[in-house]
Design an enzyme around this catalytic site. Structure first.
Site, short mmCIF file in Angstrom:
data_model
loop_
_atom_site.label_atom_id
_atom_site.label_comp_id
_atom_site.label_asym_id
_atom_site.label_seq_id
_atom_site.Cartn_x
_atom_site.Cartn_y
_atom_site.Cartn_z
N HIS A 1 -4.04 25.69 12.04
CA HIS A 1 -4.49 26.37 10.83
C HIS A 1 -5.71 27.21 11.22
O HIS A 1 -6.64 26.68 11.84
CB HIS A 1 -4.94 25.38 9.76
CG HIS A 1 -3.90 24.36 9.39
ND1 HIS A 1 -3.32 24.31 8.15
CD2 HIS A 1 -3.35 23.33 10.10
CE1 HIS A 1 -2.47 23.30 8.10
NE2 HIS A 1 -2.47 22.69 9.28
N ARG B 1 -7.82 26.51 -6.87
CA ARG B 1 -8.29 25.12 -6.78
C ARG B 1 -9.10 24.80 -8.02
O ARG B 1 -9.97 25.57 -8.43
CB ARG B 1 -9.13 24.93 -5.51
CG ARG B 1 -8.29 25.12 -4.26
CD ARG B 1 -9.03 24.83 -2.98
NE ARG B 1 -8.16 25.12 -1.83
CZ ARG B 1 -8.54 25.00 -0.57
NH1 ARG B 1 -9.76 24.60 -0.27
NH2 ARG B 1 -7.70 25.29 0.41
N GLN C 1 -7.38 33.99 0.89
CA GLN C 1 -7.74 33.63 2.27
C GLN C 1 -7.09 34.61 3.26
O GLN C 1 -5.99 35.09 3.02
CB GLN C 1 -7.23 32.22 2.59
CG GLN C 1 -7.81 31.14 1.69
CD GLN C 1 -7.14 29.80 1.92
OE1 GLN C 1 -5.93 29.72 2.10
NE2 GLN C 1 -7.92 28.73 1.89
N HIS D 1 -1.19 30.64 10.30
CA HIS D 1 -0.79 29.40 10.96
C HIS D 1 -0.01 29.75 12.22
O HIS D 1 0.88 30.61 12.20
CB HIS D 1 0.05 28.54 10.02
CG HIS D 1 -0.73 28.09 8.83
ND1 HIS D 1 -0.76 28.81 7.65
CD2 HIS D 1 -1.54 27.02 8.65
CE1 HIS D 1 -1.56 28.20 6.80
NE2 HIS D 1 -2.04 27.12 7.37
N LYS E 1 -10.88 19.74 15.06
CA LYS E 1 -11.07 21.08 14.51
C LYS E 1 -12.34 21.69 15.08
O LYS E 1 -13.24 21.00 15.55
CB LYS E 1 -11.15 21.04 12.98
CG LYS E 1 -12.29 20.22 12.42
CD LYS E 1 -12.28 20.23 10.89
CE LYS E 1 -13.42 19.39 10.33
NZ LYS E 1 -13.47 19.43 8.85
N CYS F 1 -0.42 26.66 3.73
CA CYS F 1 0.25 26.09 4.90
C CYS F 1 1.64 25.50 4.63
O CYS F 1 2.57 25.76 5.41
CB CYS F 1 -0.65 25.08 5.59
SG CYS F 1 -1.70 24.09 4.52
N ASP G 1 -5.52 33.90 5.77
CA ASP G 1 -4.98 32.64 6.29
C ASP G 1 -3.88 32.92 7.30
O ASP G 1 -3.12 33.88 7.16
CB ASP G 1 -4.41 31.85 5.11
CG ASP G 1 -4.28 30.38 5.40
OD1 ASP G 1 -4.81 29.94 6.43
OD2 ASP G 1 -3.65 29.67 4.60
#
Length: 657
Positions: free
Chosen positions: A526, A378, A396, A400, A480, A349, A398
């Site tokens: 997100h 991570r 991911q 945004h 969320k 992000c 992912d």
């Protein structure tokens, strides 16, 4: 007299000192028999504990979630009593409830064995049969410490000394001659505990979770409201064992993990073929939905992570790298210790905000949907790693969405439709939804939270989705959505994410020019559909038990020969099937056909096309489907057309209609 309000809103009066048991008895004898405990003004109470004035009372039975938790709590106590009766020199420490069961940590010089389980379970059943009343007593701290020390329970004495403030009372529960420190509540007697429990496994555990302390023996068990539920749970466990993605990953030659790359996956050709299908599929969905794909750096200066806030809150889970060339001098340290620090990105992000900021943005440009198949790292503890489900290196799907506040609802609804469509294509349609609302400690104004929570709730309603609220479980920066899917054997997984963020655009100074000519902060949404490819792959492997649908299977067809005379035709057939877009292997080994069919069935290949002299002469294929004993004879052209259609991904099949 005291006034009691029941869950249906009705009110009843009872004598002062009445208990929840009296309330249950006054309602019906069947309820009194089924009662295990009660919720009194929202707090769990023992059934025989006197009510303290007017109260709202709900009777708890084994049908309630709290009732099942109580059963598991008492099973832990009965386990501890059984162990101490059988092995008198054993000390008990803690015994909490966990998912599907309980455990108890014991201090004993001699190690337990799973061979002890049958004997312990028998003793537990004897304790249930004796139907000891479970009695709550309140002791002083000093009295409790002295009593537990006197009977050699040093761990219990230490717990009391460490966590109970001076002067605070302590509750102890007795069943027969045995007693334990506990906040409660408990069942009225040991006879109320269903004989639907089973000891499962042993493990080591450090006292208080500290590796510098003594190693204890942890005994795990499961407990249920009845024998039927216990048997169903054991069947699920047996099925889960068969479906374990780590075992199937090795059996099907999909991937492996090894010590030298903790938490990172070595994808083999077959496993990576599935990955490629997943990536191509979700990329098509995102392209269709108006996402712009980007690629951002893996390694970024720590200053960047300080600005985003991750350096303070997430640094322990980041891989930090000094920005210098390591020394090759054998006499010098490899690293100087003076270099600036960089970090491998744990999420995408903040980098996406940098792309947003690179150009001047107008309100007319919004929403901007920015996607990346971002590889993140991570620094998870080694002990927390679990196959594909918990890794250190992850990719991911992912994205945004940078939008205005008035676009939150529309973008949420758009994502919900995407999410539902994708999971439906994988046969994962049993999904429950939760809206996690503002936590006690949070950023932003209450007005922003009101609007954001309402927008998400309205979007869920507009999508025709039932949902529950998860009060106070939202992120610091905004509410969320949680998506909980149930797989083929009834297990629940939380996948995908949709989070609303007011904080990061502000921290990283993202802005756009509004219709009023002034600068405004965008709202950042997100979102991920799969979550991480690794975990989603693990879930799919277990959900399908390795038997992937045709469009995902790494090998879709194996052409296997009966005799060597058919080798040439087998190659010709394979070429035709490949030309139709199928992933095909040819097996012309000098082995019996039954052996070949068995071997490829173990590999869960969807279709085995058997060819012999007759098939070669007639231009046909004998098709055997995975999981079916019959076969179908088709011509080569018809086979190519039919199997090509079956292997078409669901979204492309829809596009043909």
């Amino acid at each position: 007299m005291i006034n009691v309000t029941l869950p249906d809103g009705s009110k009843r009066q009872y004598d002062d000192g009445a208990s929840p048991a009296d309330v249950a008895e006054s309602i019906s004898k069947s309820l009194a028999k089924a009662a295990l405990a009660a919720k009194v003004n929202g707090e769990m109470y023992d059934l025989n504990r006197p009510l303290e004035g007017d109260a709202e009372v709900a009777i708890v039975t084994s049908r309630d979630e709290e009732g099942l938790e109580l059963i598991r709590h008492d099973a832990a106590h009965v386990l501890a009593q059984a162990v101490q009766e059988l092995y008198p020199n054993t000390q008990v420490t803690i015994g909490p409830v966990i998912d599907d069961g309980f455990y108890y940590d014991f201090a004993r010089e001699e190690p337990f064995s799973t061979e002890d389980f049958e004997r312990i379970e028998k003793k537990m059943e004897e304790i249930v049969d004796k139907d000891y009343p479970i009695i709550r007593e309140v002791w002083s701290k000093d009295e409790a410490i002295e009593t537990f020390k006197k009977i050699g329970e040093d761990y219990k004495a230490q717990i009391i000394d460490d966590i109970i403030p001076p002067g605070d009372p302590i509750t102890v529960y007795k069943q027969g001659d045995w007693f334990d420190l506990c906040r409660g509540p408990h069942l009225p007697s040991t006879g109320k505990l269903p004989k639907a429990f089973k000891l499962m496994k042993l493990a080591g555990a450090y006292w208080r979770g500290d590796h510098r302390n003594e190693m204890l023996q942890r005994m795990y068990g499961t407990a249920w409201a009845n024998e039927k539920d216990l048997k169903a749970h054991l069947v699920r466990l047996e099925e889960a064992e068969k479906r374990d993605h780590r075992k199937l990953g090795a059996q099907l030659d999909l991937f492996h993990l090894q010590q030298e790359a903790q938490g990172s996956v070595f994808w083999h050709p077959k496993g990576y073929m599935i990955w490629r299908q997943l990536e191509a599929y979700i990329r098509r969905q995102q392209d269709e939905d108006g996402y712009l794909e980007v690629k951002t750096p893996q390694l970024l200066n720590s200053v960047f992570w300080q600005q985003s806030g991750h350096w303070d809150k997430f640094r322990e889970n980041m891989f930090v790298v000094p920005d210098e060339v390591p020394s090759t001098d054998d006499e010098a340290p490899v690293l100087s210790g003076d270099a600036e620090l960089m970090a491998l990105k744990p999420m995408n992000c903040p980098a996406h905000v940098q792309i947003f900021k690179h150009d001047q943005r107008s309100y007319r440009d919004l929403p901007i949907r920015m996607a990346e198949f971002g590889c993140c790292h991570r620094n998870e503890a080694h002990g927390a790693l679990h196959g594909l489900m918990r890794v250190r290196q992850m990719t991911q799907d992912d994205a945004h969405i940078f939008c205005r506040e008035d676009q939150i609802g529309e973008e949420t609804l758009r994502f919900l439709k995407l999410f539902e469509r994708v999971y439906g294509d994988f046969g994962l349609s049993d999904i429950s939804y939760k809206l996690a609302t503002r936590p006690e400690v949070r950023g932003g104004t209450d007005e922003n939270w009101d609007r954001a929570e309402k927008a998400l709730a309205d979007a869920l309603t507009a999508a025709g989705l039932d949902f529950d609220y998860a009060e106070g479980e939202g992120a610091f920066y905004g509410p969320k959505l949680e998506f909980h899917l149930t797989d083929a054997i009834g297990r629940t997984w939380q996948c995908g994410t949709f989070q609303l963020d007011y904080v990061l655009p502000d921290r990283l100074d993202a802005e756009y020019t509004g219709s009023d000519g002034a600068k405004h902060r965008p709202v950042m949404l997100h979102r991920a559909v799969y979550g991480t490819f690794e975990r989603f792959m693990g879930i799919l492997i277990e959900n399908y038990s390795g038997a992937f649908p045709m469009w995902l299977a790494p090998t879709q067809v194996v052409v296997a020969t009966i005799t060597s005379d058919a080798d040439g035709y087998a190659e010709k057939a394979a070429q035709r099937l490949r030309a139709a877009g199928l992933r095909v292997e040819v097996d012309t080994r000098n082995e019996k056909i039954n052996y070949k069919v068995r071997e490829h069935s173990v590999q869960k290949v969807p279709v085995i096309a058997v060819v012999g002299a007759r098939e070669a002469e007639e231009g046909t294929l004998a098709l055997r489907r995975f999981g079916s004993k019959g076969q179908e004879i088709l011509g080569l052209e018809e086979t190519a057309e039919k199997l090509s259609d079956e292997a078409t991904p669901p979204d492309l099949k829809r596009a043909k209609v």
